[in-house]
Motif scaffolding. Sequence first.
Motif, PDB file in Angstrom:
ATOM      1  N   PRO A  30     -12.535   6.895  32.898  1.00 62.41           N
ATOM      2  CA  PRO A  30     -11.412   6.747  31.962  1.00 62.41           C
ATOM      3  C   PRO A  30     -10.726   8.073  31.637  1.00 62.41           C
ATOM      4  CG  PRO A  30     -13.244   5.427  31.227  1.00 62.41           C
ATOM      5  CD  PRO A  30     -13.743   6.214  32.397  1.00 62.41           C
ATOM      6  N   VAL A  33      -8.542   8.829  34.434  1.00 60.52           N
ATOM      7  CA  VAL A  33      -7.346   7.985  34.382  1.00 60.52           C
ATOM      8  C   VAL A  33      -6.290   8.602  33.468  1.00 60.52           C
ATOM      9  CG1 VAL A  33      -6.411   5.756  33.659  1.00 60.52           C
ATOM     10  CG2 VAL A  33      -8.521   5.842  34.992  1.00 60.52           C
ATOM     11  N   ILE A  34      -6.699   9.022  32.263  1.00 61.05           N
ATOM     12  CA  ILE A  34      -5.660   9.595  31.390  1.00 61.05           C
ATOM     13  C   ILE A  34      -5.183  10.945  31.927  1.00 61.05           C
ATOM     14  CG2 ILE A  34      -6.210   8.333  29.251  1.00 61.05           C
ATOM     15  CD1 ILE A  34      -7.462  10.915  28.190  1.00 61.05           C
ATOM     16  N   TYR A  37      -2.643   9.824  34.425  1.00 58.84           N
ATOM     17  CA  TYR A  37      -1.507   9.277  33.666  1.00 58.84           C
ATOM     18  C   TYR A  37      -0.648  10.390  33.062  1.00 58.84           C
ATOM     19  CZ  TYR A  37      -3.019   4.325  33.569  1.00 58.84           C
ATOM     20  OH  TYR A  37      -3.338   3.043  33.891  1.00 58.84           O
ATOM     21  N   TRP A 254       2.378   5.687  27.525  1.00 63.06           N
ATOM     22  CA  TRP A 254       0.981   6.069  27.735  1.00 63.06           C
ATOM     23  C   TRP A 254       0.846   7.420  28.409  1.00 63.06           C
ATOM     24  CZ3 TRP A 254      -2.971   1.656  28.992  1.00 63.06           C
ATOM     25  CH2 TRP A 254      -2.848   0.654  28.009  1.00 63.06           C
ATOM     26  N   SER A 261      -3.589  13.542  24.439  1.00 60.44           N
ATOM     27  CA  SER A 261      -5.027  13.387  24.337  1.00 60.44           C
ATOM     28  C   SER A 261      -5.744  14.450  25.141  1.00 60.44           C
ATOM     29  CB  SER A 261      -5.466  12.018  24.862  1.00 60.44           C
ATOM     30  OG  SER A 261      -4.775  11.003  24.202  1.00 60.44           O
TER      31      SER A 261
ATOM     32  N   ILE B 117     -10.682   9.532  19.171  1.00 55.48           N
ATOM     33  CA  ILE B 117      -9.436   8.890  19.567  1.00 55.48           C
ATOM     34  C   ILE B 117      -9.194   9.061  21.067  1.00 55.48           C
ATOM     35  CG2 ILE B 117      -7.957  10.875  19.017  1.00 55.48           C
ATOM     36  CD1 ILE B 117      -5.895   8.762  17.994  1.00 55.48           C
ATOM     37  N   VAL B 118      -9.618  10.207  21.621  1.00 53.09           N
ATOM     38  CA  VAL B 118      -9.457  10.432  23.057  1.00 53.09           C
ATOM     39  C   VAL B 118     -10.363   9.468  23.821  1.00 53.09           C
ATOM     40  CG1 VAL B 118      -9.678  12.107  24.926  1.00 53.09           C
ATOM     41  CG2 VAL B 118      -8.841  12.847  22.700  1.00 53.09           C
ATOM     42  N   PHE B 119     -11.586   9.306  23.349  1.00 50.93           N
ATOM     43  CA  PHE B 119     -12.514   8.335  23.921  1.00 50.93           C
ATOM     44  C   PHE B 119     -11.868   6.946  23.922  1.00 50.93           C
ATOM     45  CE2 PHE B 119     -17.452   7.981  24.057  1.00 50.93           C
ATOM     46  CZ  PHE B 119     -17.376   7.130  25.147  1.00 50.93           C
ATOM     47  N   VAL B 121      -8.582   5.964  23.657  1.00 49.47           N
ATOM     48  CA  VAL B 121      -7.412   5.738  24.518  1.00 49.47           C
ATOM     49  C   VAL B 121      -7.790   5.855  25.987  1.00 49.47           C
ATOM     50  CG1 VAL B 121      -5.746   6.443  22.760  1.00 49.47           C
ATOM     51  CG2 VAL B 121      -6.538   8.124  24.424  1.00 49.47           C
ATOM     52  N   ALA B 122      -8.791   6.694  26.302  1.00 53.25           N
ATOM     53  CA  ALA B 122      -9.232   6.816  27.690  1.00 53.25           C
ATOM     54  C   ALA B 122      -9.822   5.486  28.159  1.00 53.25           C
ATOM     55  CB  ALA B 122     -10.247   7.939  27.839  1.00 53.25           C
ATOM     56  N   LEU B 123     -10.657   4.870  27.331  1.00 58.71           N
ATOM     57  CA  LEU B 123     -11.237   3.577  27.698  1.00 58.71           C
ATOM     58  C   LEU B 123     -10.144   2.528  27.876  1.00 58.71           C
ATOM     59  CD1 LEU B 123     -14.443   3.466  25.507  1.00 58.71           C
ATOM     60  CD2 LEU B 123     -14.361   2.903  27.939  1.00 58.71           C
ATOM     61  N   LEU B 124      -9.199   2.514  26.942  1.00 54.32           N
ATOM     62  CA  LEU B 124      -8.083   1.574  27.049  1.00 54.32           C
ATOM     63  C   LEU B 124      -7.342   1.767  28.375  1.00 54.32           C
ATOM     64  CD1 LEU B 124      -5.995  -0.455  25.860  1.00 54.32           C
ATOM     65  CD2 LEU B 124      -4.921   1.481  24.710  1.00 54.32           C
ATOM     66  N   SER B 125      -7.071   3.034  28.711  1.00 52.10           N
ATOM     67  CA  SER B 125      -6.367   3.328  29.963  1.00 52.10           C
ATOM     68  C   SER B 125      -7.212   2.936  31.167  1.00 52.10           C
ATOM     69  CB  SER B 125      -6.035   4.821  30.044  1.00 52.10           C
ATOM     70  OG  SER B 125      -5.287   5.211  28.927  1.00 52.10           O
ATOM     71  N   GLY B 126      -8.522   3.202  31.065  1.00 56.75           N
ATOM     72  CA  GLY B 126      -9.425   2.855  32.160  1.00 56.75           C
ATOM     73  C   GLY B 126      -9.439   1.351  32.420  1.00 56.75           C
ATOM     74  N   ASN B 128      -7.159  -0.724  31.633  1.00 52.08           N
ATOM     75  CA  ASN B 128      -5.833  -1.070  32.113  1.00 52.08           C
ATOM     76  C   ASN B 128      -5.684  -0.759  33.600  1.00 52.08           C
ATOM     77  OD1 ASN B 128      -2.871  -1.637  31.666  1.00 52.08           O
ATOM     78  ND2 ASN B 128      -2.759   0.490  32.345  1.00 52.08           N
ATOM     79  N   ALA B 129      -6.142   0.440  33.987  1.00 54.52           N
ATOM     80  CA  ALA B 129      -6.022   0.849  35.387  1.00 54.52           C
ATOM     81  C   ALA B 129      -6.854  -0.050  36.295  1.00 54.52           C
ATOM     82  CB  ALA B 129      -6.448   2.312  35.542  1.00 54.52           C
ATOM     83  N   PHE B 213      -8.606   0.571  19.552  1.00 51.93           N
ATOM     84  CA  PHE B 213      -7.828   0.699  20.777  1.00 51.93           C
ATOM     85  C   PHE B 213      -8.230  -0.301  21.850  1.00 51.93           C
ATOM     86  CE2 PHE B 213      -6.992   4.831  18.877  1.00 51.93           C
ATOM     87  CZ  PHE B 213      -5.628   4.898  19.037  1.00 51.93           C
TER      88      PHE B 213
END
Lengths: 285, 272
Positions: A30, A33-34, A37, A254, A261, B117-119, B121-126, B128-129, B213
């Motif tokens: 993850p 991924v960011i 992104y 995002w 982030s 918060i980084v954890f 949004v990263a999981l959310l993005s992961g 999603n991806a 998130f």
Amino acid sequence: MDRFRGHSFLVANVLLAPTMLWLTLFLVLPLLVIFVYSFGGRGAYGEVELGFSLSNYTKAFSPLWLPVILRSFAFAGIATVLTLALGYPLAYFIAIYGGAKKNIFLILIMLPFWTSYLIRTYSWIVILRTEGVINTSLSWLGVISGPLDLLNTPFSVVLGLTYGFLPFMTLPLYASLEKLDKSLLEAAQDLGANRLWTLLRVTLPLSLPGVVAGTLLTFIPAVGDFVTPDLLGGPDTLMIGNVIQQQFLSARDWAYGSALSFSLMAILLVGIFLYVRKMGSEDLM
Amino acid sequence: MKRKRKDQRTKAKGLRAYVALVYAFLFAPIVVLVLFSFNDSRRNAAWQGFTTRWYGELINDGPVLDALANTMKIALVATVLATVMGALAAYALTRYRFRGSGLYNGAIYVPLVIPEIVFGVALLSGFNAAGVSLSLQTLIVAHVAFMISFVIVIVRARMSGFDRALEEAAMDLGANEFQTFLLVTLPFMAPGIIAGGLLAFVLSFDDFVITFFNSGVGNTTLPLKVYSMVKFGVTPEINAISVFMLTFSSLLLLLSWRIQRQSGKPVVTDEE
């Protein structure tokens, strides 16, 4: 001697495999991924368009958003100083004068440390809002004629951060003050130092690793916090955490949220890395 | 000599007063919540009399109960997963010295130091991806990811006091490696595992940021429910939920610390 040694490497890796697999899939990937992104852009429907552009990073530090970053660091910095001012005497007292009740004093700090940050933040709304405890009491006493604006101000955000992170500061301070050899304090006083001098020249330098550890453990989550500015702040107290949340949940950019982030994490991890190199990880964990 | 001691005592008196104020600061908001959860007034902060009405309303509040059920489901499953995996990892990290263990040790601290918060949004993005839609299952997965490290740290603290001669003795007496683990090592680890599990449960039960998130639609947990209620305004029901959550978490924490202390570890070392 050790009968396990022959295959210990294999066994250890098998036992560690589930944890490492989990952390790889649900933390490392993850984060990658960011990272990817963060170089992309926002598509027409709010989706991420992959690419290679640094524009999200230049945007993060542009005049429009720089104040948010500076404010986050300023609020977190003030809160850190305040937690130090409140936490150091507290940790010092427990370590030196705690005696048999030491564990009770500590539990009273650790309970707030582990219980819901959300609820502890919410409790300040009950106290600070227009019909809250302070305004009701003051107007009942006749001190004020109209309600004070306490909530949704820089004051309430810094107060909330200070309150929320006080245990994060106090516990590492305590850990390092506890280890301090008390006979050194007596020696300093026998040699004629008064208590202030002993504090400044003996106690403080020896507890410096705890001060730095507490500062990091307070400052890091405080900079990235979004619960406190979200609940106790207003439009002019936006912090990085709020902006990240907006990018992911309402603005749906995002890529930009990822860049913010990643910048936040990178700055903080470099800080931790420098700390650990200098002081070791002992007091941090 | 005598004067110096008296001097110390008066100094400590100032310190004592300061410390009392700091404790008051820590607990005043919590006391306020408890007080107002029993206040018979919907609107303001003036005391209107004692009532248990708000707690009664909670028991009949469908959405709140649904949120509580979700929270419990997530916390129970995630705790079992994180505790089993974390205990195995902690055993491997303390029991064996091998090449690469330093890297593993470092990896375990990442979830503890990364901003939440980084954890989140990263999981959310992961997710999603990877094309995974958010559900209770993804929330469980996310919770396990941040809980494992806490379990490892606590079980490892317990393991550090382990005398390996006990294992040697068991094997000299004819036990094989697996029997030794099951009958000697595991019982010794047990208090650490239980304490770590309780702590992990509290972390999951109270988690707001990562859940916020990754919850998607319709997977409300109790902290998310509190958050959305707070956004609509302060009500006595929120105070009652808050008091319930604080009490529940505190009891589990006290239990966790008690188990750790009884197994010979001072309270201070449990935290991380």
